[in-house]
Write a protein that holds these residues in place. Structure first.
Motif, PDB file in Angstrom:
ATOM      1  N   HIS A 170       0.809  -1.219   0.000  1.00  0.00           N
ATOM      2  CA  HIS A 170       0.000   0.000   0.000  1.00  0.00           C
ATOM      3  C   HIS A 170       0.844   1.271   0.000  1.00  0.00           C
ATOM      4  O   HIS A 170       0.595   2.194  -0.786  1.00  0.00           O
ATOM      5  N   VAL A 171       1.825   1.330   0.913  1.00  0.00           N
ATOM      6  CA  VAL A 171       2.571   2.579   1.091  1.00  0.00           C
ATOM      7  C   VAL A 171       3.395   2.932  -0.154  1.00  0.00           C
ATOM      8  O   VAL A 171       3.317   4.065  -0.648  1.00  0.00           O
ATOM      9  N   PRO A 172       4.196   2.009  -0.711  1.00  0.00           N
ATOM     10  CA  PRO A 172       4.940   2.381  -1.924  1.00  0.00           C
ATOM     11  C   PRO A 172       4.029   2.792  -3.083  1.00  0.00           C
ATOM     12  O   PRO A 172       4.344   3.758  -3.804  1.00  0.00           O
ATOM     13  N   MET A 173       2.922   2.086  -3.278  1.00  0.00           N
ATOM     14  CA  MET A 173       2.045   2.445  -4.390  1.00  0.00           C
ATOM     15  C   MET A 173       1.395   3.804  -4.178  1.00  0.00           C
ATOM     16  O   MET A 173       1.319   4.623  -5.109  1.00  0.00           O
ATOM     17  N   LEU A 174       0.923   4.082  -2.963  1.00  0.00           N
ATOM     18  CA  LEU A 174       0.334   5.388  -2.702  1.00  0.00           C
ATOM     19  C   LEU A 174       1.377   6.500  -2.830  1.00  0.00           C
ATOM     20  O   LEU A 174       1.088   7.577  -3.352  1.00  0.00           O
ATOM     21  N   ALA A 175       2.595   6.227  -2.361  1.00  0.00           N
ATOM     22  CA  ALA A 175       3.650   7.239  -2.473  1.00  0.00           C
ATOM     23  C   ALA A 175       3.926   7.577  -3.932  1.00  0.00           C
ATOM     24  O   ALA A 175       4.049   8.751  -4.302  1.00  0.00           O
ATOM     25  N   ALA A 176       4.007   6.570  -4.763  1.00  0.00           N
ATOM     26  CA  ALA A 176       4.323   6.799  -6.178  1.00  0.00           C
ATOM     27  C   ALA A 176       3.180   7.506  -6.897  1.00  0.00           C
ATOM     28  O   ALA A 176       3.399   8.484  -7.624  1.00  0.00           O
ATOM     29  N   LEU A 177       1.954   7.046  -6.701  1.00  0.00           N
ATOM     30  CA  LEU A 177       0.852   7.632  -7.471  1.00  0.00           C
ATOM     31  C   LEU A 177       0.463   9.018  -6.952  1.00  0.00           C
ATOM     32  O   LEU A 177      -0.035   9.851  -7.714  1.00  0.00           O
ATOM     33  N   CYS A 178       0.722   9.289  -5.670  1.00  0.00           N
ATOM     34  CA  CYS A 178       0.335  10.580  -5.110  1.00  0.00           C
ATOM     35  C   CYS A 178       1.391  11.661  -5.293  1.00  0.00           C
ATOM     36  O   CYS A 178       1.056  12.857  -5.330  1.00  0.00           O
ATOM     37  N   THR A 179       2.666  11.282  -5.374  1.00  0.00           N
ATOM     38  CA  THR A 179       3.727  12.286  -5.353  1.00  0.00           C
ATOM     39  C   THR A 179       4.659  12.231  -6.554  1.00  0.00           C
ATOM     40  O   THR A 179       5.444  13.162  -6.754  1.00  0.00           O
ATOM     41  N   GLY A 180       4.621  11.147  -7.318  1.00  0.00           N
ATOM     42  CA  GLY A 180       5.564  11.001  -8.414  1.00  0.00           C
ATOM     43  C   GLY A 180       6.928  10.512  -7.982  1.00  0.00           C
ATOM     44  O   GLY A 180       7.831  10.362  -8.817  1.00  0.00           O
ATOM     45  N   ALA A 181       7.104  10.255  -6.686  1.00  0.00           N
ATOM     46  CA  ALA A 181       8.379   9.721  -6.197  1.00  0.00           C
ATOM     47  C   ALA A 181       8.545   8.277  -6.645  1.00  0.00           C
ATOM     48  O   ALA A 181       7.568   7.566  -6.902  1.00  0.00           O
ATOM     49  N   ARG A 182       9.789   7.839  -6.761  1.00  0.00           N
ATOM     50  CA  ARG A 182      10.041   6.414  -6.914  1.00  0.00           C
ATOM     51  C   ARG A 182       9.853   5.747  -5.550  1.00  0.00           C
ATOM     52  O   ARG A 182      10.044   6.386  -4.506  1.00  0.00           O
ATOM     53  N   ALA A 183       9.487   4.491  -5.557  1.00  0.00           N
ATOM     54  CA  ALA A 183       9.226   3.808  -4.297  1.00  0.00           C
ATOM     55  C   ALA A 183       9.655   2.352  -4.400  1.00  0.00           C
ATOM     56  O   ALA A 183       9.505   1.713  -5.443  1.00  0.00           O
ATOM     57  N   VAL A 184      10.181   1.855  -3.280  1.00  0.00           N
ATOM     58  CA  VAL A 184      10.640   0.470  -3.189  1.00  0.00           C
ATOM     59  C   VAL A 184      10.011  -0.156  -1.950  1.00  0.00           C
ATOM     60  O   VAL A 184      10.057   0.430  -0.858  1.00  0.00           O
ATOM     61  N   GLY A 185       9.426  -1.307  -2.118  1.00  0.00           N
ATOM     62  CA  GLY A 185       8.910  -2.071  -0.992  1.00  0.00           C
ATOM     63  C   GLY A 185       9.804  -3.262  -0.726  1.00  0.00           C
ATOM     64  O   GLY A 185      10.048  -4.060  -1.629  1.00  0.00           O
ATOM     65  N   VAL A 186      10.296  -3.372   0.489  1.00  0.00           N
ATOM     66  CA  VAL A 186      11.132  -4.505   0.893  1.00  0.00           C
ATOM     67  C   VAL A 186      10.288  -5.376   1.809  1.00  0.00           C
ATOM     68  O   VAL A 186       9.846  -4.928   2.874  1.00  0.00           O
ATOM     69  N   GLU A 187      10.040  -6.602   1.378  1.00  0.00           N
ATOM     70  CA  GLU A 187       9.135  -7.486   2.120  1.00  0.00           C
ATOM     71  C   GLU A 187       9.707  -8.899   2.153  1.00  0.00           C
ATOM     72  O   GLU A 187      10.124  -9.431   1.130  1.00  0.00           O
ATOM     73  N   TRP A 188       9.683  -9.484   3.322  1.00  0.00           N
ATOM     74  CA  TRP A 188      10.250 -10.816   3.543  1.00  0.00           C
ATOM     75  C   TRP A 188       9.345 -11.925   3.004  1.00  0.00           C
ATOM     76  O   TRP A 188       9.811 -13.008   2.672  1.00  0.00           O
ATOM     77  N   GLN A 189       8.030 -11.657   2.894  1.00  0.00           N
ATOM     78  CA  GLN A 189       7.049 -12.681   2.514  1.00  0.00           C
ATOM     79  C   GLN A 189       6.867 -12.686   0.990  1.00  0.00           C
ATOM     80  O   GLN A 189       6.266 -11.759   0.428  1.00  0.00           O
ATOM     81  N   PRO A 190       7.364 -13.714   0.277  1.00  0.00           N
ATOM     82  CA  PRO A 190       7.290 -13.706  -1.189  1.00  0.00           C
ATOM     83  C   PRO A 190       5.873 -13.591  -1.751  1.00  0.00           C
ATOM     84  O   PRO A 190       5.668 -12.947  -2.782  1.00  0.00           O
ATOM     85  N   ALA A 191       4.885 -14.189  -1.091  1.00  0.00           N
ATOM     86  CA  ALA A 191       3.510 -14.123  -1.593  1.00  0.00           C
ATOM     87  C   ALA A 191       2.986 -12.685  -1.576  1.00  0.00           C
ATOM     88  O   ALA A 191       2.251 -12.276  -2.476  1.00  0.00           O
ATOM     89  N   TYR A 192       3.361 -11.916  -0.565  1.00  0.00           N
ATOM     90  CA  TYR A 192       2.971 -10.513  -0.517  1.00  0.00           C
ATOM     91  C   TYR A 192       3.631  -9.725  -1.643  1.00  0.00           C
ATOM     92  O   TYR A 192       3.010  -8.859  -2.275  1.00  0.00           O
ATOM     93  N   VAL A 193       4.890 -10.009  -1.885  1.00  0.00           N
ATOM     94  CA  VAL A 193       5.622  -9.312  -2.944  1.00  0.00           C
ATOM     95  C   VAL A 193       4.971  -9.568  -4.297  1.00  0.00           C
ATOM     96  O   VAL A 193       4.800  -8.654  -5.109  1.00  0.00           O
ATOM     97  N   ALA A 194       4.585 -10.813  -4.545  1.00  0.00           N
ATOM     98  CA  ALA A 194       3.955 -11.156  -5.820  1.00  0.00           C
ATOM     99  C   ALA A 194       2.642 -10.399  -6.004  1.00  0.00           C
ATOM    100  O   ALA A 194       2.355  -9.876  -7.096  1.00  0.00           O
TER     101      ALA A 194
END
Length: 281
Positions: A161-185
């Motif tokens: 949620h946070v990286p996607m909202l950051a990118a679409l709301c501000t134009g910033a690049r965003a990276v999500g680091v997540e340990w759970q592969p299913a969430y990443v997918a």
């Protein structure tokens, strides 16, 4: 008037209220749908409540499709500005850890699918995933003045949620680091469907992640103990080399506030995001 009569009268008022179909009435629709759900045992036998629920859900569906088209067209910052104007006009409360109608709206825009049940067991000191309430994400983005030249790194990004909202709301690049592969997918599929090319998700332990490009690092208490200590040490090493900021939400904020190399943007509040500037000699 009996409780049953009260319920029938409220249902009749909602059914007559054609204004609920308007796109801007998404908060009122969320409130009406929540009430219908709570009163469903008394309403399900009739025909009015199911039809009203379907009508309100269809109105939400039309709004979600329109907003997704806006995001795919690269105009998400317009939506963010509307939220800021609404907040300024209504003084709507930010505080509190619960979810509200804005989370329903964001869910309809992001349309994250189910990660399934094949999840890795939590490692020691990791915390069960909960998404950051959307109003706190937008509040953090506004207060941090995140912009197109920034890179937000969410450490423990969950479904993204946070990286996607950051990118679409501000134009910033965003990276999500997540340990759970299913969430990443799941997060990758949602970002791709919205055309968010500036968002990337990495399946990794936060202690091993590449932090070299981040300018703002976000943590919603994804872990504690020695794991959090290791991540804070890695961030401190980055702060020695270049200016960075941290934003935290939840119980970890008090721990992070104890770091001598960080300065909060104001008094700590247990139920509001905190933005920290790195202050390294």
């Amino acid at each position: 008037m009996t409780l049953a009569n009260d319920i029938r009268a409220r249902l009749a008022r909602l059914d007559r209220d054609s204004a609920l179909d308007a796109p801007e009435q998404w908060r009122a629709r969320a409130e009406a749908l929540e009430w219908i759900e709570s009163a469903w045992p008394q309403l399900a036998a009739g025909a009015v409540a199911p039809a009203l629920r379907s009508r309100l859900e269809c109105a939400d569906g039309r709004l979600h499709r329109r907003l997704r088209a806006v995001v795919r067209a690269g105009q998400g910052q317009v939506l963010f500005e509307r939220w800021r104007q609404e907040r300024a006009a209504t003084a709507r409360a930010i505080e509190g850890e619960g979810y509200d109608a804005l989370d329903e709206l964001v869910a309809g825009v992001l349309q994250l699918d189910d990660p399934g049940t094949e999840l890795l067991p939590l490692a020691p000191e990791m915390v069960f995933y909960q998404p950051t309430p959307a109003r706190h994400v937008l509040d953090m983005l506004a207060r941090s003045a995140l912009g197109p030249r920034d890179v937000l790194v969410d450490l423990g990004s969950g479904l993204g949620h946070v990286p996607m909202l950051a990118a679409l709301c501000t134009g910033a690049r965003a990276v999500g680091v997540e340990w759970q592969p299913a969430y990443v997918a799941c997060a990758r599929r949602a970002a791709r469907a919205l055309g968010l090319d500036g968002v990337h998700f990495v399946a990794a332990d936060a202690r091993d992640a590449d932090l070299s490009e981040g300018t703002l690092f976000f943590l919603y208490t994804p872990f504690g103990g020695n794991l959090l200590r290791g991540v804070l040490d890695a961030l401190h090493a980055q702060a020695i080399r270049r200016p960075i900021r941290l934003c935290t939400f939840g119980p970890c904020s008090r721990i992070v506030a104890g770091e001598t190399w960080l300065r909060a943007d104001g008094p700590l509040a247990p139920d509001r995001a905190v933005v920290f500037d790195a202050v390294v000699p």
